[in-house]
Design a protein around this motif. Sequence first.
Motif, short mmCIF file in Angstrom:
data_model
loop_
_atom_site.label_atom_id
_atom_site.label_comp_id
_atom_site.label_asym_id
_atom_site.label_seq_id
_atom_site.Cartn_x
_atom_site.Cartn_y
_atom_site.Cartn_z
N TYR A 63 0.92 -1.00 -0.02
CA TYR A 63 0.08 0.04 -0.03
C TYR A 63 0.91 1.24 -0.23
CZ TYR A 63 -4.01 2.76 0.86
OH TYR A 63 -5.53 3.69 0.94
N ALA A 64 0.55 2.24 -0.97
CA ALA A 64 1.34 3.41 -0.96
C ALA A 64 0.27 4.42 -0.35
CB ALA A 64 1.68 3.97 -2.37
N GLU A 65 0.46 4.89 0.85
CA GLU A 65 -0.45 5.71 1.49
C GLU A 65 -0.60 7.10 1.06
OE1 GLU A 65 -0.48 6.09 5.81
OE2 GLU A 65 0.39 4.17 5.98
N SER A 66 0.46 7.77 0.35
CA SER A 66 0.48 9.22 -0.14
C SER A 66 -0.73 9.26 -1.22
CB SER A 66 1.87 9.45 -0.69
OG SER A 66 2.13 8.67 -1.49
N TYR A 67 -0.89 8.19 -1.90
CA TYR A 67 -1.80 8.34 -3.02
C TYR A 67 -2.97 7.28 -2.92
CZ TYR A 67 1.44 11.00 -5.78
OH TYR A 67 2.28 12.25 -6.09
N HIS A 68 -2.90 6.62 -1.84
CA HIS A 68 -3.93 5.63 -1.41
C HIS A 68 -4.15 4.55 -2.62
CE1 HIS A 68 -5.19 7.67 2.12
NE2 HIS A 68 -5.51 8.95 1.52
N ILE A 69 -3.03 3.92 -2.80
CA ILE A 69 -3.03 2.95 -3.94
C ILE A 69 -2.63 1.34 -3.05
CG2 ILE A 69 -1.66 2.13 -5.86
CD1 ILE A 69 -1.27 4.88 -6.66
N LEU A 70 -3.59 0.56 -3.62
CA LEU A 70 -3.05 -0.65 -2.96
C LEU A 70 -3.00 -1.63 -4.17
CD1 LEU A 70 -3.75 -2.99 -0.87
CD2 LEU A 70 -6.05 -3.32 -1.76
N VAL B 164 5.33 -7.91 -3.78
CA VAL B 164 5.08 -6.68 -4.49
C VAL B 164 5.61 -5.48 -2.91
CG1 VAL B 164 3.57 -7.19 -6.37
CG2 VAL B 164 2.78 -6.43 -3.81
N SER B 165 6.20 -4.51 -3.53
CA SER B 165 6.37 -3.33 -2.40
C SER B 165 6.10 -2.21 -3.20
CB SER B 165 7.78 -3.43 -2.06
OG SER B 165 7.92 -2.70 -0.97
N ALA B 166 5.35 -1.36 -2.69
CA ALA B 166 5.00 0.01 -3.16
C ALA B 166 5.90 1.30 -2.31
CB ALA B 166 3.51 0.23 -3.15
N ARG B 167 6.14 2.21 -3.13
CA ARG B 167 6.95 3.17 -2.56
C ARG B 167 5.92 4.80 -2.73
NH1 ARG B 167 13.04 4.91 -3.43
NH2 ARG B 167 13.17 6.69 -1.92
N GLY B 168 5.46 5.56 -1.88
CA GLY B 168 4.89 6.55 -1.72
C GLY B 168 5.72 7.82 -2.18
N GLY B 169 4.96 9.04 -2.00
CA GLY B 169 5.70 10.23 -2.13
C GLY B 169 5.99 10.67 -3.64
N GLU B 170 7.08 11.42 -3.77
CA GLU B 170 7.38 11.96 -5.08
C GLU B 170 7.95 10.90 -6.05
OE1 GLU B 170 9.57 15.43 -4.69
OE2 GLU B 170 8.16 16.58 -4.01
N SER B 171 8.38 10.12 -5.43
CA SER B 171 9.06 8.68 -6.11
C SER B 171 8.03 7.58 -6.18
CB SER B 171 10.63 8.28 -5.37
OG SER B 171 11.40 9.43 -5.44
N LEU C 53 11.12 -3.03 0.99
CA LEU C 53 11.43 -1.73 0.57
C LEU C 53 11.64 -1.02 1.88
CD1 LEU C 53 12.05 0.75 -1.24
CD2 LEU C 53 9.56 1.07 -1.36
N VAL C 54 12.87 -0.32 2.05
CA VAL C 54 13.16 0.60 2.96
C VAL C 54 13.24 2.09 2.45
CG1 VAL C 54 14.59 1.08 5.07
CG2 VAL C 54 14.22 -1.25 4.40
N ALA C 55 12.39 2.72 2.39
CA ALA C 55 12.41 3.98 1.65
C ALA C 55 13.08 5.25 2.42
CB ALA C 55 10.71 4.61 1.61
N SER C 56 13.29 5.06 3.50
CA SER C 56 14.03 6.30 4.18
C SER C 56 15.53 6.02 3.89
CB SER C 56 13.76 6.32 5.89
OG SER C 56 14.27 4.65 6.07
N ASP C 57 16.12 4.67 3.79
CA ASP C 57 17.31 4.35 3.30
C ASP C 57 17.58 4.21 1.77
OD1 ASP C 57 18.81 4.49 6.10
OD2 ASP C 57 16.91 3.39 6.52
N ASN C 58 16.64 4.35 1.04
CA ASN C 58 16.47 3.90 -0.20
C ASN C 58 17.11 2.52 -0.67
OD1 ASN C 58 16.20 4.89 -2.94
ND2 ASN C 58 18.34 5.16 -3.38
N PHE C 59 16.90 1.57 0.10
CA PHE C 59 17.17 0.35 0.30
C PHE C 59 15.88 -0.65 -0.46
CE2 PHE C 59 20.32 0.62 3.93
CZ PHE C 59 21.21 1.25 3.00
N LEU C 60 16.31 -1.74 -1.07
CA LEU C 60 15.36 -2.75 -1.49
C LEU C 60 15.97 -3.95 -1.49
CD1 LEU C 60 12.47 -3.13 -2.89
CD2 LEU C 60 13.62 -3.27 -4.97
N PHE C 61 15.49 -5.09 -0.54
CA PHE C 61 15.73 -6.23 -0.33
C PHE C 61 14.88 -7.27 -0.90
CE2 PHE C 61 17.00 -3.51 3.33
CZ PHE C 61 18.25 -3.64 3.41
N THR C 62 15.37 -8.27 -1.42
CA THR C 62 14.91 -9.36 -1.98
C THR C 62 15.18 -10.87 -1.51
OG1 THR C 62 16.37 -9.72 -3.88
CG2 THR C 62 14.18 -8.13 -4.08
N LEU C 63 14.26 -11.63 -1.20
CA LEU C 63 14.57 -12.95 -0.81
C LEU C 63 14.14 -13.96 -2.02
CD1 LEU C 63 13.31 -13.21 2.84
CD2 LEU C 63 15.41 -12.37 1.87
#
Length: 821
Positions: free
Chosen positions: A132-139, A188-195, A242-252
């Motif tokens: 879920y991307a809260e800034s745009y209310h996208i699921l 899946v993972s979602a990033r909100g805000g301007e990016s 997704l760790v948006a604050s540190d701009n990291f993306l981890f995959t298993l």
Amino acid sequence: MDFSSVRTFTCPQVVPKKARASVRDKLVTLMCHVYVPANKALFAGLSDGKLVVWKDRQTGAPSAKEDVPVEYTDHIGSIRCMTYVEGIGSGLLFTGSSDRTIKVWDPWVGPTTKPCVQTLNGHGGSIISMAYAESYHILVSSSTDNTMCIWRPDEGRSLLLYPWFKIVQSIRGVPCKDRYTAGWVNAVSARGGESLAIYAGDSQGSLSIYRPQDLGRRKEISFELVKKNDKVHDLGISQVLLVASDNFLFTLGFDQTMRAFEATNGSEFFKVENQNRCMFTGVGWDSHQQELYLVDEMGYLAVWNVYMEKCLTHHQLSNKKLLGVTLIPQRQQLLVSTEEAIELFDIHRGVRFQEISGHEGPILSLLTVARRDTAVPTEDITRIISSSLDNTIRFWDPRDMACLALFREDMSEICSLTYLPSCHLLASGHDDGSIRVWNPETGSHIVLMRGSENVHRNSVSAMCAARFACREYLITGSYDGQLSFWDMSEQKKAGEKGGTVTPKLEMLFQAHRETEDEVLCMTYNPFSEILFTSGNGKNIYLWNISMYTKEAQLTGHEDSVTCLALDGNYLFSGSEDQTIRVWETANRYHLYTLKSHTAPVTDLLVIPDTGYVVSCSFDATIVVWKYQKELVLKQFQHSEEFRCLAYLRNTTTILAGTEQNNILFFPLDFRELEANQTEEQKPQNPVALSKADSFRYPGFDEKTRPPASTDDYTLSSHAAVAVGPSAEAPKDKDGRAVSFVSMQPPVSLTPSVAGSHRDALSRPESEVPPEVHPTPSLLSVAKKFNLGDVPLLPKRKETTYERVLLDLPPSPRKDSTTGLS
């Protein structure tokens, strides 16, 4: 770092494997979980489609009093994934199931209201991942039907109590060449805000990034594939974090690896292969400590420092397969789930790096040295210096603990070590009585001799640097009870920047004269130019180093004194009697005795920023003290015995050398220590006073003055004076020295804690005639008493007297015209 189980959350429907033989017709297992820190509630999805919730009805926190969770039974298939969104009303929970539906829940409604507020239909297969991307209310949801669906609230139904979600876009996930190579998006993972972006990992091992076109210009948002990294994993991707604050993306991945990417461009920078040769099943990020948590099928938890690419700990939490991990950084806890239960663990942080390889013997000394960087004048270069019984001195880089240099001594064992900051030299004391001075830049050294012989006749057990009379000195103490003073000042020639050091023996004398009174420790106060030494004789000696004379001695310890530390005029001494004593060195008396250790205290240090005292012991504990309150703020425990301490100021980390050849790191959280100061300290017994300690001033006598008299004067200010005890000073039942003050003419008073206080009574000070202020003389008031709420003067009908102390002579009054005293 260690973990201790706090509580296990179980469901009545979930049957352990040992008891499943009798219920083979229907096996119920845990599938996934979500923790909501704001409400302190735990949600879990079961394989039979039930949603269970643990929460306290009053506080919303999981409580041991409510072992049976609340159940909701709207799904008819197993719950495969869950996500919680705080920004919608009081918070909504989304659950995806094998019944091809997504349900929206309001878990905070009353017991009479149905919590499921909407069912989302649109997928043709099991829902296996959501974001879920809260800034745009996208699921965003993915399914085994090989589609990703984008859901948004219907604007035409904005007046409803809850947003009504509908599909606005459907994206086909994995291109299928034929019916035998069908795949789908696993995570899946979602990033909100301007990016705004969607990150999708599929069953083919590829990572795709979707972003909207013309974001902000168009009212409708449509995502398009902007980048696809093929085969980042050899097998399919199971989870994306997704760790948006540190701009990291981890995959298993199913290939038993974890990979880390830059979230902006998708470039890989870090990879971890599971040493247990099984698949990673869960991933979490500790935002406070900047650490990555990985769990696997064999029940192991691995904690990684991503920046240093180093595993901090590898710990087995369970003998069962772990399904997921959730961090609660505010409470230093974590949740891990298995097929049978969810378990809550406390995180005990002690050792940041479990072991630093290098030394082969017990660590004797640790020093932290900071020097100005000549290349970057605004920065300091910090180095850690350690000495060991393996006869080596090592220099470490504190950033990664890489060994930068090694000095080896083959002639005699190293016993002590100190650093001379003015001349940037290192001095070591040795078992044969020799003293060596090292150049840290080149590794060369010289031996300090008196003629052709060593200065000391036995092991040089203690040494320190001292600066007085504008010169730097090296002071050494030995098992022979002697002290030696060496002039280590630089000799500079005119016109030259650098200088040379020619050590010169200034003084050698027998300091500890008692039999077998070896010098074990020393420290120096540069403000008073007093040297403190102690050892097997149990006494602490104070030396005037300008005159090389003994000024005083402090007694009280019941066994050998092993370490000393200073904080201004306060001296701390640790002993083999397992106690730490606090002394006031200006007046030379004992203040407190700190008791916590169960073995000899081996080292002490004072944290300069806060004044906290840190002690270590052979009982394998490190204790952080607020000595003014005799309060333990923090205690670190470990399996190894501690010998020495040091402090890294830039990272607020305690370093400890152990008997087992290791250097351990203990990070300090000052916010936690400050919070611990509010804990109630042990009450002190008030000192009993006799009637001889109560005096009365005639002007306050009700019998001699009418209540309404114009001469009705009251005491205007007060203070208590503490005077250092002498040998004849009385002591209370706790052994504290007592000193006294009295007033002439006498006035009614009750002794109180030392300090200066001023309480305004019924009249301002300016209206009190000078003759009312008595002249004090030294006679009696205890140095340290319980204040209590006892009025000093008796109550009168017209006037209520508050608590007062002894009044000192009034300070000179300023002239109202000149402002001068």
